[in-house]
Structures are given as structure tokens and as C-alpha cells.
Design a protein around this motif. Sequence first.
Motif, PDB file in Angstrom:
ATOM      1  N   GLU A 132      -5.411  -0.018   3.119  1.00 14.35           N
ATOM      2  CA  GLU A 132      -6.604   0.455   3.818  1.00 14.35           C
ATOM      3  C   GLU A 132      -6.578   1.974   3.985  1.00 14.35           C
ATOM      4  OE1 GLU A 132      -6.914  -1.639   7.483  1.00 14.35           O
ATOM      5  OE2 GLU A 132      -7.505  -3.545   6.550  1.00 14.35           O
ATOM      6  N   GLU A 133      -5.406   2.502   4.353  1.00 13.11           N
ATOM      7  CA  GLU A 133      -5.288   3.942   4.584  1.00 13.11           C
ATOM      8  C   GLU A 133      -5.461   4.739   3.291  1.00 13.11           C
ATOM      9  OE1 GLU A 133      -3.581   7.828   4.740  1.00 13.11           O
ATOM     10  OE2 GLU A 133      -2.550   6.171   3.750  1.00 13.11           O
ATOM     11  N   VAL A 134      -4.801   4.299   2.231  1.00 17.25           N
ATOM     12  CA  VAL A 134      -4.898   5.016   0.957  1.00 17.25           C
ATOM     13  C   VAL A 134      -6.289   4.857   0.358  1.00 17.25           C
ATOM     14  CG1 VAL A 134      -4.024   5.158  -1.412  1.00 17.25           C
ATOM     15  CG2 VAL A 134      -2.425   4.864   0.481  1.00 17.25           C
ATOM     16  N   ASN A 135      -6.862   3.649   0.463  1.00 16.02           N
ATOM     17  CA  ASN A 135      -8.219   3.421  -0.041  1.00 16.02           C
ATOM     18  C   ASN A 135      -9.223   4.320   0.662  1.00 16.02           C
ATOM     19  OD1 ASN A 135      -9.446   1.515  -2.018  1.00 16.02           O
ATOM     20  ND2 ASN A 135      -7.820   0.190  -1.256  1.00 16.02           N
ATOM     21  N   GLU A 136      -9.053   4.479   1.978  1.00 15.56           N
ATOM     22  CA  GLU A 136      -9.985   5.309   2.736  1.00 15.56           C
ATOM     23  C   GLU A 136      -9.857   6.770   2.318  1.00 15.56           C
ATOM     24  OE1 GLU A 136     -12.920   6.360   5.626  1.00 15.56           O
ATOM     25  OE2 GLU A 136     -12.442   4.632   4.353  1.00 15.56           O
ATOM     26  N   ARG A 137      -8.633   7.239   2.150  1.00 14.80           N
ATOM     27  CA  ARG A 137      -8.455   8.634   1.709  1.00 14.80           C
ATOM     28  C   ARG A 137      -8.977   8.832   0.288  1.00 14.80           C
ATOM     29  NH1 ARG A 137      -3.589  10.645   1.080  1.00 14.80           N
ATOM     30  NH2 ARG A 137      -2.319   8.842   1.593  1.00 14.80           N
ATOM     31  N   LEU A 140      -8.591  19.404   1.923  1.00 15.61           N
ATOM     32  CA  LEU A 140      -7.214  19.914   1.939  1.00 15.61           C
ATOM     33  C   LEU A 140      -6.187  18.893   2.440  1.00 15.61           C
ATOM     34  CD1 LEU A 140      -5.487  22.396   1.300  1.00 15.61           C
ATOM     35  CD2 LEU A 140      -5.866  23.175   3.651  1.00 15.61           C
ATOM     36  N   PRO A 141      -6.407  18.244   3.597  1.00 17.73           N
ATOM     37  CA  PRO A 141      -5.378  17.320   4.096  1.00 17.73           C
ATOM     38  C   PRO A 141      -5.367  15.944   3.423  1.00 17.73           C
ATOM     39  CG  PRO A 141      -7.200  17.383   5.635  1.00 17.73           C
ATOM     40  CD  PRO A 141      -7.520  18.393   4.557  1.00 17.73           C
ATOM     41  N   LEU A 142      -6.302  15.680   2.512  1.00 19.94           N
ATOM     42  CA  LEU A 142      -6.369  14.361   1.887  1.00 19.94           C
ATOM     43  C   LEU A 142      -5.292  14.157   0.835  1.00 19.94           C
ATOM     44  CD1 LEU A 142     -10.238  13.872   1.543  1.00 19.94           C
ATOM     45  CD2 LEU A 142      -8.706  12.870   3.241  1.00 19.94           C
ATOM     46  N   GLY A 143      -4.668  15.252   0.389  1.00 17.80           N
ATOM     47  CA  GLY A 143      -3.580  15.151  -0.577  1.00 17.80           C
ATOM     48  C   GLY A 143      -4.051  14.682  -1.942  1.00 17.80           C
ATOM     49  N   GLN A 144      -3.232  13.784  -2.567  1.00 18.63           N
ATOM     50  CA  GLN A 144      -3.541  13.242  -3.891  1.00 18.63           C
ATOM     51  C   GLN A 144      -3.587  11.717  -3.803  1.00 18.63           C
ATOM     52  OE1 GLN A 144      -0.238  15.231  -6.005  1.00 18.63           O
ATOM     53  NE2 GLN A 144      -1.788  16.409  -7.110  1.00 18.63           N
ATOM     54  N   PRO A 145      -4.630  11.184  -3.214  1.00 14.85           N
ATOM     55  CA  PRO A 145      -4.698   9.730  -2.971  1.00 14.85           C
ATOM     56  C   PRO A 145      -4.703   8.891  -4.242  1.00 14.85           C
ATOM     57  CG  PRO A 145      -6.813  10.773  -2.527  1.00 14.85           C
ATOM     58  CD  PRO A 145      -5.820  11.880  -2.725  1.00 14.85           C
ATOM     59  N   GLU A 146      -5.167   9.437  -5.369  1.00 13.83           N
ATOM     60  CA  GLU A 146      -5.188   8.661  -6.609  1.00 13.83           C
ATOM     61  C   GLU A 146      -3.762   8.300  -7.031  1.00 13.83           C
ATOM     62  OE1 GLU A 146      -7.336  11.088  -9.345  1.00 13.83           O
ATOM     63  OE2 GLU A 146      -9.289  10.281  -8.747  1.00 13.83           O
ATOM     64  N   LYS A 147      -2.854   9.274  -6.958  1.00 13.35           N
ATOM     65  CA  LYS A 147      -1.458   9.021  -7.334  1.00 13.35           C
ATOM     66  C   LYS A 147      -0.802   8.051  -6.361  1.00 13.35           C
ATOM     67  CE  LYS A 147      -0.523  13.380  -9.752  1.00 13.35           C
ATOM     68  NZ  LYS A 147       0.345  14.595  -9.803  1.00 13.35           N
ATOM     69  N   GLU A 203      -6.085  -6.180  -1.320  1.00 18.55           N
ATOM     70  CA  GLU A 203      -6.665  -5.050  -2.049  1.00 18.55           C
ATOM     71  C   GLU A 203      -8.192  -5.077  -1.958  1.00 18.55           C
ATOM     72  OE1 GLU A 203      -6.679  -3.170  -6.583  1.00 18.55           O
ATOM     73  OE2 GLU A 203      -5.346  -4.841  -6.066  1.00 18.55           O
ATOM     74  N   LYS A 204      -8.760  -6.270  -2.115  1.00 21.66           N
ATOM     75  CA  LYS A 204     -10.216  -6.411  -2.023  1.00 21.66           C
ATOM     76  C   LYS A 204     -10.709  -6.052  -0.626  1.00 21.66           C
ATOM     77  CE  LYS A 204     -13.946  -9.795  -2.599  1.00 21.66           C
ATOM     78  NZ  LYS A 204     -14.275 -11.220  -2.923  1.00 21.66           N
ATOM     79  N   GLU A 205      -9.977  -6.492   0.394  1.00 23.58           N
ATOM     80  CA  GLU A 205     -10.376  -6.222   1.778  1.00 23.58           C
ATOM     81  C   GLU A 205     -10.361  -4.730   2.076  1.00 23.58           C
ATOM     82  OE1 GLU A 205      -8.744  -7.381   6.206  1.00 23.58           O
ATOM     83  OE2 GLU A 205      -8.593  -8.864   4.595  1.00 23.58           O
ATOM     84  N   ALA A 206      -9.366  -4.030   1.540  1.00 28.19           N
ATOM     85  CA  ALA A 206      -9.281  -2.581   1.752  1.00 28.19           C
ATOM     86  C   ALA A 206     -10.486  -1.878   1.134  1.00 28.19           C
ATOM     87  CB  ALA A 206      -7.985  -2.037   1.156  1.00 28.19           C
ATOM     88  N   LYS A 207     -10.878  -2.318  -0.050  1.00 24.30           N
ATOM     89  CA  LYS A 207     -12.032  -1.708  -0.718  1.00 24.30           C
ATOM     90  C   LYS A 207     -13.331  -2.017   0.033  1.00 24.30           C
ATOM     91  CE  LYS A 207     -10.102  -1.557  -5.397  1.00 24.30           C
ATOM     92  NZ  LYS A 207     -10.202  -2.042  -6.796  1.00 24.30           N
ATOM     93  N   LEU A 208     -13.469  -3.255   0.485  1.00 27.41           N
ATOM     94  CA  LEU A 208     -14.675  -3.625   1.231  1.00 27.41           C
ATOM     95  C   LEU A 208     -14.761  -2.858   2.548  1.00 27.41           C
ATOM     96  CD1 LEU A 208     -14.726  -7.508   0.687  1.00 27.41           C
ATOM     97  CD2 LEU A 208     -16.259  -5.822  -0.353  1.00 27.41           C
ATOM     98  N   THR A 209     -13.618  -2.642   3.192  1.00 28.56           N
ATOM     99  CA  THR A 209     -13.606  -1.890   4.446  1.00 28.56           C
ATOM    100  C   THR A 209     -14.038  -0.445   4.213  1.00 28.56           C
ATOM    101  OG1 THR A 209     -11.842  -3.286   5.344  1.00 28.56           O
ATOM    102  CG2 THR A 209     -12.162  -1.127   6.378  1.00 28.56           C
ATOM    103  N   SER A 210     -13.596   0.131   3.094  1.00 31.73           N
ATOM    104  CA  SER A 210     -14.022   1.491   2.755  1.00 31.73           C
ATOM    105  C   SER A 210     -15.527   1.548   2.516  1.00 31.73           C
ATOM    106  CB  SER A 210     -13.276   1.991   1.503  1.00 31.73           C
ATOM    107  OG  SER A 210     -11.943   2.308   1.810  1.00 31.73           O
ATOM    108  N   GLN A 211     -16.055   0.507   1.865  1.00 32.87           N
ATOM    109  CA  GLN A 211     -17.497   0.445   1.634  1.00 32.87           C
ATOM    110  C   GLN A 211     -18.249   0.324   2.961  1.00 32.87           C
ATOM    111  OE1 GLN A 211     -18.663  -2.490  -1.277  1.00 32.87           O
ATOM    112  NE2 GLN A 211     -17.054  -1.873  -2.714  1.00 32.87           N
ATOM    113  N   ASP A 212     -17.688  -0.436   3.898  1.00 38.89           N
ATOM    114  CA  ASP A 212     -18.306  -0.577   5.218  1.00 38.89           C
ATOM    115  C   ASP A 212     -18.355   0.776   5.927  1.00 38.89           C
ATOM    116  OD1 ASP A 212     -19.449  -2.164   7.296  1.00 38.89           O
ATOM    117  OD2 ASP A 212     -17.550  -2.051   8.365  1.00 38.89           O
ATOM    118  N   ASN A 213     -17.308   1.570   5.783  1.00 37.25           N
ATOM    119  CA  ASN A 213     -17.299   2.919   6.357  1.00 37.25           C
ATOM    120  C   ASN A 213     -18.395   3.783   5.740  1.00 37.25           C
ATOM    121  OD1 ASN A 213     -15.086   2.272   7.934  1.00 37.25           O
ATOM    122  ND2 ASN A 213     -13.589   3.102   6.490  1.00 37.25           N
TER     123      ASN A 213
END
Length: 311
Positions: A9-14, A112-119, A148-158
Motif C-alpha cells: 500500500e505504501e509503495v503503491n501510493e508513492r 523530492l521525498p518520493l524517492g524511486q518508487p518504481e525500483k 497487490e490488487k487491494e493496494a492498487k484499488l486503494t490508490s485508485q480510491d485516493n
Amino acid sequence: MEQYQKRFEEVNERLRLYSKWTDRKTRAEHYLKEEKTKLERLKSIVEKESKDVEQLEKLSFTNLFYTVVGRKLEKMEKEQQELLQAQLKYDEAKMTINDLEKEITEIDKILLPLGQPEKEYEQLLQEKKTLILSQDSLANEQIASLLEKEAKLTSQDNEYDEAIAAGENGLQALNVAISSLESASGWSTWDMFGGGMISTAIKHSHLDDAQSHIHDAQRALRHFEEELRDINAYTDFKIKVEGFLTFADYFFDGFIVDWMVHGKINDSLKQTTDMKRSIRKLLTTLESQRAALQKLIQDNQAERIRLIEEA
């Protein structure tokens, strides 16, 4: 497997925020370039028509209006109308450029503080894959997929939360503009029937207020359009993106003839209330889509809990 849920959830959001604001910065830089080109074009029009070029930067729209036409609204020539339209759009372009430059600076601070979330996301996927292979469990694989699906859906909800908030800000800005126009309409009518110096002074003030409030509404609508683009880019739903970026230009085109020639602002007021109605309709659609998305999240959570209990 549960330990991966919060990390996903944290990495997906970033990752969402990084993609969102990177795209937003690219579009803002494009808009900024367009507005600067527009500013130069409008500046040449105003300079061509204005006798004193040196006063261009100091000349407010209302001062120009009363300098050019005074209170003889019905006698305004076409050239004077075009000059006033150009001055309104010139002022709007200057304010928009200032807004965009500030926004680009703010976006850099966000990124700046988001770093490199893709990696980080790819690394987390690899860790999950290794764990699943080591345990060799179908249930674990299914649970991991649901996490994994829940993390993506939560990001979409945001994303929907942000879009709806931007739409509500747009409504609020339009309400302020409508209130200002309604007040101005009353003084405009009194002025037509000989309101005198007091009415003229108040009407002069309402010109400034209306110009400022329409700019605020335009900025809010631009932000709302950006959020709608994000909905289309980062969720499974699609929504039609209206041409909110041109609202101020079209408004000021009609504003001159509507108020300053006819002495009333009925059409300009209708244009603003029509835009408000469009925003309300879009917000209803967004609320409906968010409800459907939240139902998917609940179903996903229920299935994950069932698998855990049966494991």
C-alpha cells in the motif's frame, strides 16, 4: 504474507503520487509555455491600441475601461471592445503564468521525498515471488495477488478523493463568482437608470471583483481538469474531460458585450451557472464511480480474509 500488505500500500501510493505529479509537471510546463505565447500575442494587441505603451503594466482593466469608454456604454466601437477583451485576457494570462510558475516549484517539492518508487515496487514484487516459491502454497499465491490488487484499488480510491475535493473547490470558486456577478448585475441596472457617481464607483469595484473571482474559478477548474485526467490515467474508470481550461477566455469574450455594451450580465451569469451545473454533474459521476470502486475493495478484502481463515 500479511506483512507485505502495508508495504504494498505504501509503495503503491508513492508510485501513484510520483507518476501523477511527474505527469502534472509536464503538463504544467506545457501550459506555461502556451500562456507565455498567448501573453505576448495579447500584449501586442493592447500595445497597438493603447496610446501610452509605457503605462501598459500599470493599467488595470477597470482603469482602461473607463479611460476608453467612460460611462457611454452603448456607443462602444468594435475596436474598443476588442481592446478591452484583449486587456482582460492579458491580465488573466499574467495571473495564470504566475500560478503555474508557483505550482511547478511546489510540484518539485512534492516529488523530492518520493524517492524511486518504481525500483522499490519491483524489488517488493521479487521478494513476494521468492516467498511464494519457497512456501509452494496456492493459497499464499492467491492471498499475495489479492494484497497487490487491494493496494492498487486503494490508490485508485485516493485518486477519487483528490478529484472530488478539487471538484468541490471548483464549485466553491464558481459560487463566489456567481455571487459577485449577481451583485454587479443589480448595480449595473441601477447605473442604467441614472445611479450617479456612487453607482459608477461601486460598479467599478465590481468589475475588479468579477475579474478576480473568474480567475480564481479558472484556476480551480484547471486543477479539477488535472484530477479528471488522473482518474483516466490511473484508474480503471473513464470520465469525459471538459474544456475547463478555456472557461475564462470564453467568459471574457462575452463579458464585454454582455455587460459593457448591453448594460447587463445575464449571459455571463448564465455561462457561469451552466459551468457550475456541469461540475455538479461530474461530481455525481465521480461519487458513483468511487462507490463502485469501494465495493471492489470490500469484496477483495472479504475474499482475502476467507482464504486466510481457510488456509
